[in-house]
Design a protein around this motif. Structure first.
Motif, short mmCIF file in Angstrom:
data_model
loop_
_atom_site.label_atom_id
_atom_site.label_comp_id
_atom_site.label_asym_id
_atom_site.label_seq_id
_atom_site.Cartn_x
_atom_site.Cartn_y
_atom_site.Cartn_z
N SER A 90 -3.75 6.20 -9.32
CA SER A 90 -3.30 4.99 -8.63
C SER A 90 -4.42 4.03 -8.66
O SER A 90 -5.54 4.20 -8.84
N THR A 130 -4.94 -4.63 -3.52
CA THR A 130 -3.74 -5.53 -3.29
C THR A 130 -3.28 -5.94 -4.39
O THR A 130 -3.99 -6.44 -5.14
N GLY A 145 3.79 2.14 -3.23
CA GLY A 145 3.70 2.43 -2.19
C GLY A 145 2.39 2.30 -1.12
O GLY A 145 1.76 1.60 -1.55
N ARG A 146 2.49 2.82 0.20
CA ARG A 146 1.33 2.77 0.77
C ARG A 146 -0.17 3.00 0.12
O ARG A 146 -1.09 2.53 0.55
N ALA A 147 0.04 4.10 -0.46
CA ALA A 147 -1.30 4.56 -1.37
C ALA A 147 -1.74 3.77 -2.43
O ALA A 147 -2.85 4.02 -2.98
N GLY A 148 -0.79 2.63 -2.87
CA GLY A 148 -1.14 1.96 -4.02
C GLY A 148 -0.11 1.68 -4.99
O GLY A 148 0.97 2.10 -4.74
N THR A 170 -5.67 0.93 -5.79
CA THR A 170 -5.50 0.61 -4.58
C THR A 170 -5.65 -0.62 -4.17
O THR A 170 -5.69 -1.12 -3.09
#
Length: 234
Positions: free
Chosen positions: A177, A181, A212-215, A179
């Protein structure tokens, strides 16, 4: 006029350990690295600030101890081009060791970063006493130049999708992933956040990535790599 990086305190033992891992410094003897660690000046650069700017006098090199920086330059049209990102224990500003000329690019802290500043005279003395390290320096400079050439070429030849795919793959490395933004990704590829967001959602629909929230999770790396090759071919 740029303000100099903030002076900082540091643990000598940890600095020597970092120097032993740096590609250029690893070629030096333990005694020479210990001497440079004592002679060097620690400093800190806050997020978003410059360590030095293109055109500044090149009177020292820096060893990145903590944080992350990016190397960037500008096109003739004034557009900033992000050429590379560097993480510990990178050696920065090594061209100054050889010619003492001006800086060829800006170095900006992506996040708060700590450095050891080694004056050119001290670095020259170390390299003269250990020629193998000088060869390492030349090899490192050649590698940096190749990377810079590739970055400039990609900035001119890759479309948004190609630049975005390449950035995701490079940032992820061996990790599944990314991370960063979307705002930071957009800045690093020279695009708007809105365009990056639209392209990412296209790839979600294609099943290439998941968000998702994890990236951003890379599901179909082969598709992203193929997209880059296609963009370069065109």
């Amino acid at each position: 006029m740029l303000r100099p990086p903030m002076a900082d305190k540091y643990d000598l033992q940890s600095v020597e350990a970092a120097l032993a891992k740096a590609e250029l410094m690893a070629a030096l003897s333990d005694a020479t690295r210990a001497r440079l660690a004592k002679q060097g000046q620690p400093c800190t650069v806050e997020t978003g600030k410059l360590l030095f700017a293109k055109g500044d006098k090149g009177d020292a090199l820096y060893v990145l101890l903590e944080g992350e920086v990016e190397v960037r330059s500008s096109t003739e049209g004034g557009k900033d081009v992000r050429m590379a990102s560097l993480k510990p224990p990178a050696v920065i500003g090594e061209m100054a060791v050889l010619d003492g000329g001006v800086r060829s690019a800006d170095i900006a802290a992506i996040r708060k970063s700590r450095f050891l500043r080694i004056h050119r005279d001290q670095a020259i003395s170390a390299l003269e006493s250990e020629p193998k390290a000088l060869l390492k320096l030349i090899a490192e400079m050649s590698k940096r130049l190749r990377h810079a050439d590739a970055a400039l070429e990609d900035a001119h030849t890759l479309d948004l999708g190609g630049r975005l795919a390449q950035r995701l793959l490079e940032e992820a490395g061996d990790s599944p992933s990314v991370t960063l933004t979307q705002t930071e990704i957009a800045r690093r590829i020279g695009a708007s956040r809105e365009k990056v967001n639209r392209k990412l959602h296209e790839w979600v629909d294609e099943g290439w990535i998941a968000m998702g929230r994890a990236g951003i999770k890379l599901i179909a790396r082969d598709k992203l790599k193929a997209l880059i090759q296609e963009a370069r071919a065109n």
